[in-house]
Design an enzyme around this catalytic site. Structure first.
Site, short mmCIF file in Angstrom:
data_model
loop_
_atom_site.label_atom_id
_atom_site.label_comp_id
_atom_site.label_asym_id
_atom_site.label_seq_id
_atom_site.Cartn_x
_atom_site.Cartn_y
_atom_site.Cartn_z
N LYS A 236 -13.61 1.12 -3.13
CA LYS A 236 -14.32 1.52 -1.96
C LYS A 236 -15.69 2.34 -2.74
CE LYS A 236 -10.83 1.95 1.66
NZ LYS A 236 -10.42 2.64 2.55
N HIS B 222 7.38 -26.26 1.47
CA HIS B 222 6.84 -27.34 0.89
C HIS B 222 5.65 -26.95 0.05
CE1 HIS B 222 8.69 -30.61 3.32
NE2 HIS B 222 8.90 -29.63 4.15
N GLU C 117 0.69 -1.08 0.11
CA GLU C 117 0.05 -0.03 -0.01
C GLU C 117 0.79 1.27 -0.15
OE1 GLU C 117 -4.04 -0.14 1.81
OE2 GLU C 117 -2.96 1.04 3.18
#
Length: 446
Positions: free
Chosen positions: A414, A302, A281
């Protein structure tokens, strides 16, 4: 044991770090200007003395509660969760009773309904965190928990609420003033991803009994030299945060556009998620930046480690270790011969061996790597890590020529979400949304 950065495998000789090191005086001047103007509370922490007193008072109040439900998202929750996982692991272990911290950091109806059904309202304090007071994912949950508390507690509902928001404005500040709810401020110029060592992260830390003084002491050890009125380029050039910033900026110039955060302190793995928001950000702007990739040692050896080792050579790595982790139980002496190499050894030796092996393998496969070796895994070291990475992020952004303290691209999503919910205004966004939803779609069953 001291906390160290091991630069041996950083591949510094292949990078043009000197170009950025020459800008140390410029960066020192900018730090002096920004801190003196009060625009970097992450570094100066002018609020801390008052906050510590408030937290001391709150700790007495918290004794009446078994549960804290934290409503927050992004930077309002990631730091708290990292501290919880690192220093309150008993909540995830068998037979733990209380206190318990629950973090509602998503639009998750399953989780919210479980909190409403199973938490005892008489033993629960709800903490709502939103600097703006208008974060719908958080404030929306506040509306529902407010109704829940009023239903079960009557006039006492406000005693079970705590707000962390802007000191003067916003919806939540209005709620605090209207209902007399105890509220603590998020200081101006302190963005969520930089706010863990403020009321945002320290309230839940206090509830869990984490050593707040040690967290702050560790952070101040890092940022103290950078807040001096006479900070010079020479001093800054020797500071680890600036050295990491120069390295990170130089890496991007060479096409290393992914930054792995590989945590070989298992309880600190959630700091990888905190770092991912901090780095992404802050630096992902104007077509620039490097993608943060949280990874957990040993688990991700893994899984995604195959890509790190043998994929595109565009990855660098911050590699978090601690040589003083608990020894744990011993492996038995009576083991099959194929496992004789661990007979009578401490279980904790295994993660140290795994960390060394992975670190060497990454380096041998062309991944520039800086090891962040913590002398201990306590709160002071966590405070140092938070301050080091936060400061390095700010300096990296300045060296890149972008603002590491805003997040303009996040706002579009938003606004479109609010348009979808038919919020007032947003006519342009509603038109864009209609065009998107009515366009021909290429939809296929699977």
């Amino acid at each position: 044991m001291a906390d160290m950065l091991d630069w041996t495998s950083a591949d510094s000789e292949k990078l043009d770090i000197a170009t950025y090191e020459k800008r140390a005086e410029e960066m020192a001047g900018r730090l002096r200007e920004e801190t003196s103007a009060g625009r970097l509370p992450f570094l100066t922490m002018p609020y801390m003395a008052k906050l510590k007193q408030e937290l001391a008072d709150l700790k007495e109040r918290f004794k009446g509660f078994d549960h804290m439900l934290l409503l927050g998202i992004g930077g309002s929750a990631l730091g708290a969760r990292a501290l919880q996982k690192a220093f309150f692991p008993q909540q995830d272990q068998p037979d733990h009773t209380c206190p318990c911290l629950w973090i509602a950091d998503n639009v998750d109806a399953y989780a919210l309904e479980a909190y409403l059904a199973k938490l005892d309202p008489t033993k629960t304090i709800v903490v709502t965190v939103s600097k703006s007071g208008g974060t719908i994912e958080t404030v929306g949950q506040y509306f529902i928990l407010k109704e829940w508390a009023q239903k079960h507690l009557g006039d006492a509902w406000t005693k079970h609420m705590l707000l962390v928001t802007d000191e003067e404005k916003g919806f939540l500040r209005g709620e605090a003033n209207k209902h007399g709810i105890h509220a603590l401020p998020v200081p101006d110029h302190l963005g969520g991803r930089y706010s863990v060592l403020s009321a945002v992260g320290l309230i839940p830390a206090a509830f869990m009994g984490i050593d707040i003084d040690a967290l702050v002491e560790g952070a101040r050890e890092i940022v103290g030299p950078l807040t001096e009125d006479n900070l010079s380029g020479k001093v800054l050039e020797q500071h680890s945060a600036f050295q990491l910033a120069a390295w990170a900026a130089a890496l991007q110039d060479k096409g290393f556009d992914e930054m792995i955060f590989f945590a070989y302190i298992p309880l600190w793995a959630s700091f990888g998620d905190w770092f991912a928001q901090l780095w992404a950000e802050s630096l992902g702007k104007e077509g620039k930046g490097s993608q943060p990739i949280p990874a957990i040692g040993v688990t991700d050896q893994h899984s995604v480690n195959q890509m790190f080792m043998d994929g595109i050579r565009n990855k660098a790595c911050l590699f978090l270790t601690c040589p003083n982790l608990p020894a744990g139980p011993r492996f038995p002496a009576d083991l099959p011969d194929q496992f004789d190499y661990v007979r009578n050894k401490d279980f904790g030796e295994l993660i140290q061996a795994e960390a060394l092996g992975t670190r060497m393998a990454l380096s041998q496969n062309g991944v520039p790597l800086v090891e962040m070796r913590m002398g201990e895994d306590g709160p002071k070291q966590a405070g140092k890590l938070i301050a080091l990475l936060g400061t390095a992020t700010i300096l990296t952004g300045w060296l890149m020529g972008i603002n590491p303290l805003d997040q303009p691209a996040v706002e579009l999503g938003k606004r479109l979400a609010k348009a979808r919910m038919n919020a007032d205004g947003l006519e342009e966004e509603k038109a864009d949304l209609n065009n998107f939803l009515t366009a021909d779609r290429d939809i296929r069953e699977f």
